[in-house]
Design an enzyme around this catalytic site. Sequence first.
Site, PDB file in Angstrom:
ATOM      1  N   GLN A 298       0.807  -1.218   0.000  1.00 33.09           N
ATOM      2  CA  GLN A 298       0.000   0.000   0.000  1.00 33.09           C
ATOM      3  C   GLN A 298       0.836   1.262   0.000  1.00 33.09           C
ATOM      4  O   GLN A 298       0.426   2.290  -0.503  1.00 33.09           O
ATOM      5  CB  GLN A 298      -0.843   0.053   1.269  1.00 33.09           C
ATOM      6  CG  GLN A 298      -1.817  -1.055   1.423  1.00 33.09           C
ATOM      7  CD  GLN A 298      -2.437  -0.945   2.795  1.00 33.09           C
ATOM      8  OE1 GLN A 298      -3.262  -0.088   3.029  1.00 33.09           O
ATOM      9  NE2 GLN A 298      -2.010  -1.806   3.694  1.00 33.09           N
ATOM     10  N   ARG A 311       0.782   8.008   7.829  1.00 33.38           N
ATOM     11  CA  ARG A 311      -0.306   7.789   6.873  1.00 33.38           C
ATOM     12  C   ARG A 311       0.277   7.708   5.470  1.00 33.38           C
ATOM     13  O   ARG A 311       1.356   8.214   5.216  1.00 33.38           O
ATOM     14  CB  ARG A 311      -1.279   8.981   6.919  1.00 33.38           C
ATOM     15  CG  ARG A 311      -1.721   9.412   8.310  1.00 33.38           C
ATOM     16  CD  ARG A 311      -2.926   8.660   8.764  1.00 33.38           C
ATOM     17  NE  ARG A 311      -3.943   8.560   7.751  1.00 33.38           N
ATOM     18  CZ  ARG A 311      -5.082   9.250   7.756  1.00 33.38           C
ATOM     19  NH1 ARG A 311      -5.319  10.121   8.705  1.00 33.38           N
ATOM     20  NH2 ARG A 311      -5.974   9.061   6.813  1.00 33.38           N
ATOM     21  N   TRP A 314      -1.239  10.621  -0.192  1.00 29.38           N
ATOM     22  CA  TRP A 314      -2.227  10.420  -1.258  1.00 29.38           C
ATOM     23  C   TRP A 314      -1.867  11.228  -2.507  1.00 29.38           C
ATOM     24  O   TRP A 314      -2.538  12.183  -2.885  1.00 29.38           O
ATOM     25  CB  TRP A 314      -3.629  10.792  -0.744  1.00 29.38           C
ATOM     26  CG  TRP A 314      -4.117   9.886   0.354  1.00 29.38           C
ATOM     27  CD1 TRP A 314      -3.417   8.937   1.033  1.00 29.38           C
ATOM     28  CD2 TRP A 314      -5.440   9.845   0.905  1.00 29.38           C
ATOM     29  NE1 TRP A 314      -4.208   8.308   1.971  1.00 29.38           N
ATOM     30  CE2 TRP A 314      -5.458   8.850   1.915  1.00 29.38           C
ATOM     31  CE3 TRP A 314      -6.617  10.549   0.644  1.00 29.38           C
ATOM     32  CZ2 TRP A 314      -6.598   8.550   2.665  1.00 29.38           C
ATOM     33  CZ3 TRP A 314      -7.748  10.251   1.392  1.00 29.38           C
ATOM     34  CH2 TRP A 314      -7.738   9.260   2.383  1.00 29.38           C
ATOM     35  N   ASP A 416      -9.855   2.056  -3.212  1.00 26.58           N
ATOM     36  CA  ASP A 416     -10.512   2.300  -1.935  1.00 26.58           C
ATOM     37  C   ASP A 416     -11.514   3.459  -2.045  1.00 26.58           C
ATOM     38  O   ASP A 416     -11.487   4.229  -2.999  1.00 26.58           O
ATOM     39  CB  ASP A 416      -9.441   2.625  -0.891  1.00 26.58           C
ATOM     40  CG  ASP A 416      -9.888   2.314   0.533  1.00 26.58           C
ATOM     41  OD1 ASP A 416     -11.004   1.793   0.719  1.00 26.58           O
ATOM     42  OD2 ASP A 416      -9.109   2.582   1.465  1.00 26.58           O
ATOM     43  N   GLU A 419     -17.322   6.419  -0.762  1.00 27.86           N
ATOM     44  CA  GLU A 419     -18.543   6.641   0.040  1.00 27.86           C
ATOM     45  C   GLU A 419     -18.662   8.034   0.627  1.00 27.86           C
ATOM     46  O   GLU A 419     -19.684   8.365   1.210  1.00 27.86           O
ATOM     47  CB  GLU A 419     -18.590   5.685   1.247  1.00 27.86           C
ATOM     48  CG  GLU A 419     -18.106   4.282   1.037  1.00 27.86           C
ATOM     49  CD  GLU A 419     -16.602   4.161   1.172  1.00 27.86           C
ATOM     50  OE1 GLU A 419     -15.905   5.193   1.152  1.00 27.86           O
ATOM     51  OE2 GLU A 419     -16.115   3.023   1.260  1.00 27.86           O
ATOM     52  N   ASP A 484     -13.442  -2.833   6.243  1.00 29.14           N
ATOM     53  CA  ASP A 484     -12.646  -2.838   7.475  1.00 29.14           C
ATOM     54  C   ASP A 484     -13.359  -3.528   8.625  1.00 29.14           C
ATOM     55  O   ASP A 484     -14.165  -2.916   9.320  1.00 29.14           O
ATOM     56  CB  ASP A 484     -12.371  -1.391   7.909  1.00 29.14           C
ATOM     57  CG  ASP A 484     -11.668  -0.583   6.828  1.00 29.14           C
ATOM     58  OD1 ASP A 484     -11.149  -1.190   5.876  1.00 29.14           O
ATOM     59  OD2 ASP A 484     -11.636   0.648   6.954  1.00 29.14           O
ATOM     60  N   HIS A 553      -3.998  -8.522   5.580  1.00 28.63           N
ATOM     61  CA  HIS A 553      -3.853  -7.085   5.849  1.00 28.63           C
ATOM     62  C   HIS A 553      -3.215  -6.988   7.235  1.00 28.63           C
ATOM     63  O   HIS A 553      -3.610  -7.699   8.147  1.00 28.63           O
ATOM     64  CB  HIS A 553      -5.230  -6.413   5.820  1.00 28.63           C
ATOM     65  CG  HIS A 553      -5.165  -4.922   5.711  1.00 28.63           C
ATOM     66  ND1 HIS A 553      -4.360  -4.138   6.502  1.00 28.63           N
ATOM     67  CD2 HIS A 553      -5.812  -4.064   4.869  1.00 28.63           C
ATOM     68  CE1 HIS A 553      -4.509  -2.862   6.161  1.00 28.63           C
ATOM     69  NE2 HIS A 553      -5.379  -2.782   5.170  1.00 28.63           N
TER      70      HIS A 553
END
Length: 751
Positions: A298, A311, A314, A416, A419, A484, A553
Site C-alpha cells: 500500500q 499515513r 495520497w 478504496d 462513500e 474494514d 492485511h
Amino acid sequence: MKGFATLLLLLLAPSECWSVFSFRETGSGKFQVSLDNILIFNHSKENPMLFGGQGETEFLESKGNFRINDDVTSRVPLTDVTVKRSGIPTSITLSSDSKHYIEIQLTEDESHPLVVDVLEMKGFDRLWLRVVAQVDELVYGGGEQFSYFSLRGRTFPIWTREQGVGRNKSTLTTFYSDKKDGAGGDYHTTYFPQPTFVSTRNYYLHHSGPNYAVLDFSHDLYHELYVLAKPGRIHVQTESDLASLVGKLTQFLGRQPPLPDWIHSGAILGIQGGTQKMLDYIQQAEDHGVTVAAVWIQDWVGRITTSFGRRLFWDWHWNPEQYPDLKAEVARLKERGIRVLTYINPYLNFEGELFKEADAKGYFVKNATNQTFVNDFGEFFCGTIDLTNPAAYDWYKNEVVKKNMIEFGFSGWMADFGEYLPIHGVSFHSGQSAEELHNQWPVMWAQLNRQAVEETGKLGDVVFWMRAGWTGTGNYTTLLWAGDQNVDWSLSDGLASTLTAALSVGMSGVALTHYDIGGFTTFASYTPPLVRTEELLLRSAEMAVFTPVFRTHEGNQPSANVQFYSSEGTLKKFGRLSRMFAAMMNYTRHVVSASSTTGLPAQRPLFLNYPSDEPSYDVRYQYMYGDDLLVAPVYLPGVNTLDVYLPSDPEASWVFLWDESIVSSGGGTVQVAAPVGHPPVFYRNVSEFVPVFRQVASEPLIDLPEFIPESQGPTTPRPRQEQEPSTCSGVKVSLKFTFVLCLVLFSKILV
Ligand SMILES: *[C@@H]1O[C@H](CO)[C@@H](O)[C@H](O)[C@H]1NC(C)=O
Ligand SMILES: *[C@@H]1O[C@H](CO)[C@@H](O)[C@H](O)[C@H]1NC(C)=O
Ligand SMILES: *[C@@H]1O[C@H](CO)[C@@H](O)[C@H](O)[C@H]1NC(C)=O
Ligand SMILES: *[C@@H]1O[C@H](CO)[C@@H](O)[C@H](O)[C@H]1NC(C)=O
Ligand SMILES: *[C@@H]1O[C@H](CO)[C@@H](O)[C@H](O)[C@H]1NC(C)=O
Ligand SMILES: *[C@@H]1O[C@H](CO)[C@@H](O)[C@H](O)[C@H]1NC(C)=O
Ligand SMILES: *[C@@H]1O[C@H](CO)[C@@H](O)[C@H](O)[C@H]1NC(C)=O
C-alpha cells in the site's frame, strides 16, 4: 444438478418469453397486479399501495459517516383510483385529493415483464410503495449487509457510507466510536447498499433510482420501499426458484469476468516498508513454506507523518525514496511468478504534485464559493476528483491509473473509498445534485478503474478490488472486499460479518468478493486490548482457503497485531493454509468461472443449491462454495467441535474433508472435530474435483504452541480508577481510550 442445468439452458437461450403482468380491477377502487400468479400489488382504500409525503431531509457527514435526519411532515394514503388506461401500458392515478396525486404506469420492458414508472408526483416530494408480503416469506439482498442476511423484520436505508466501527449499539466499541465522528455504525450501515431484494415467493424487486431510499421489511403483510424524490424505474421479475432469480438479476445488472489464475495460485501478502523489506518478507515467507502469489504494498506512494501516526501520502505515483528500483523489481518478481499490487483512492493530498496539476485544470469537486472543495482527512487535506467532469475522469484514468499503475507493471490494486461524497455545499461539473450523485459515486469510481484496465488490454490479468458500491458496481469492479472489520469475533463487525457480507451481496448480484484475513481495525490500548490473536488470524485464513482470494492485511496498527510473519510457528501454520489454498486452484478456477457465466455467487447460502431443503433456510453461518463444497467456518474463539448441518442431497453423499470415514446422506446435523487448521468442510462424493479435495486434506496439521507476542503478553487489565476519567454524556470515558480511539478512527480511514 438438474436445476442448474435448466438454469444454464435458460440463460443460454437466445430469446426468452414470459407471461406479462396481469392487472385486475377487483371491485370499485380496488385492483391487483400479479406476475406468474404471484400477487405483487393489492390496492384498496383500506390498504393503499402508495403513500405520498413531504418533509425536510438533512445529511450530516463526518469522515464518511452520515447522520440522516429525515423529518417527514406529512404522509398521505393515496386511496382514490382512476384507471386512465388498462392493458400494456396501464396508467393509474392514485390520489388523496385533486392537488395531491401520483400517476404511475405499469408496463414491460426488454428485460422485465413488469416495470413501474412514476410519471408524475403532484404535491409530494417523496413516496412509499407497498408490495404484498406473506408472513412466512423470507427476503434477501439489500446490497452488502454485514449483520443480518435475512432482512425480514428490519429496515435498511440505502445510502453508501462507512460501515462503522462496532456496528452494534449495545457494545462499548460502538458507543465510544459514536462519540467520535458518529463512527460506530449500526446493523444496516454499509459501504455497498443496493435497493434490490429477492423473495422466497420467487420474485425480485429492484429500484433503479439513485436517491436516498429505505427498504422496510418490518411488516407481516407488506414490504415498503421509501424513496426520497421521484423514484426511478422499478423492476419486478419472477422465476421458478431463487437460483434462477439470481441468474436473471445478474444478467440484468452485469456479471464479473473470471479472475486470472495468478490470484488463485497462492497468498497475497499485505506488507509494507520499502523494496528491501518487501523482498525480505517474500524470502522469509517462502523459507517457511508459504506459497506466494503476490505482495500488496500500500505504501508505494510513501508516507506522511501526522500527530496520529504515519499515513499514506495520497499522491498516486511511485515514491523512489521508499521503494528504490521498484520497477525493475516488479518485473523480476513477475518472472518468478509473484505479482506486485498497490493502492489508490479518488482523492489527492493538497501537498502533492498531482493535486497541483488537477487544481490548475479545475478537475476537483467545487465548494459553495466555487473553489476547490478541500476535505479534512485528519491533519491532511484532499481534493475530490470530479468524476462527472469528462476531462477530469479521463485525466485520472489515463495519467494516474494507467500510467502510474498499470504501465509501471502492477497487477492490481485496492480501489478504496467512494462513500464520502458530502451532500451540502458541493457542486459538480455536470450540474447534478449531490443527493443524486452520492450513491452513484462509487459506481463511477469502479467504472473508471474498469475502463483503465480494459483499455490497456489487461482485463483478465489485472485485478482491482473495491468496498464501496451501489447498483452497477457488480458490472464494473473485478472483485469486492468486505472493507474494514474489527480484529475480533463480534458477529456485527468481526470475522462472521464477512460471511454475511458475501452471502447478501451475492443475493444482490455480485458473485466475487473476499476480505482482509485477520480483520483491520485495532485498538491496542483498549482494556482489554482489541488486537488480533493468532487464533483469529488462522481461523480467518482457513476460511479464506474456501473463497476465491487469500489476502492478508496488517491492520491499522501492524505492530499490535499477530501477523503471518510474527513467529516461526505462525509462519508455518499460515504457510500450510496458503498451500491448501494453492492446492484448491483447479476447483477455485472452476467455481469462479461458473460464477461468471451463471451469476451465482461463489459463496452462497445452502438454499440456493437445495431450495426444497427447508432447514437450509435457517442455517446462518455455513455456505456452499460452488456446487461441491459445504463450508462451516469456525467464527468464534475456543471452538473444538462443531455441529454442521448437511442438506439432503438425492444425488450424492457428503464426505468430511479431514476424515473420509465420516460420510452422511444429509438431512441432519453431524458433529465433527474442528481444531484450528481443520475448518469443517464436506464435499460431495460425486464431484469431479475429489482429487483436489484429497490433496488439500493431505496437508498435515502443524502442531506448535499458540504464539503470544512479547509486547502484549498475557494482559493484566489496569483498574479503571487509575485512569483519568472524563465525563461525556454522563458516562465515564477513559481519556487514554478516547485518545487511542481518535487515533484508530483516523488511521481507519487511511488504510
Ligand atoms: C388484498 O386486499 C384486500 C383488501 O384489503 C384483502 O381483503 C385481501 O385479503 C388482500 N389479498 C391478499 C392476497 O393479500
Ligand atoms: C455494463 O458495462 C458495460 C460496459 O462495460 C455497459 O455497456 C453496460 O451498459 C453496463 N450494464 C449495466 C447494466 O450497467
Ligand atoms: C465556477 O467556476 C468556473 C471556472 O472555474 C466557471 O466556469 C463556472 O461558471 C463557475 N460557476 C459558478 C456557479 O459560478
Ligand atoms: C472553498 O474552498 C476554498 C479553498 O479551496 C476555501 O478557501 C474557501 O473558504 C471555501 N469556501 C467555503 C464556503 O467553504
Ligand atoms: C449485539 O451485541 C449484543 C451484546 O453483546 C449481542 O447479544 C447481540 O447478539 C449483538 N447483535 C449482533 C447483530 O451482532
Ligand atoms: C456417492 O453417494 C451416493 C449416495 O450415497 C452413492 O449412491 C454413490 O454411489 C456415491 N458415488 C461415489 C462416486 O462414491
Ligand atoms: C489440476 O488440473 C491439472 C490440469 O488442468 C492437472 O494436471 C492437475 O493434476 C490438477 N490438480 C489436481 C490437484 O487435481
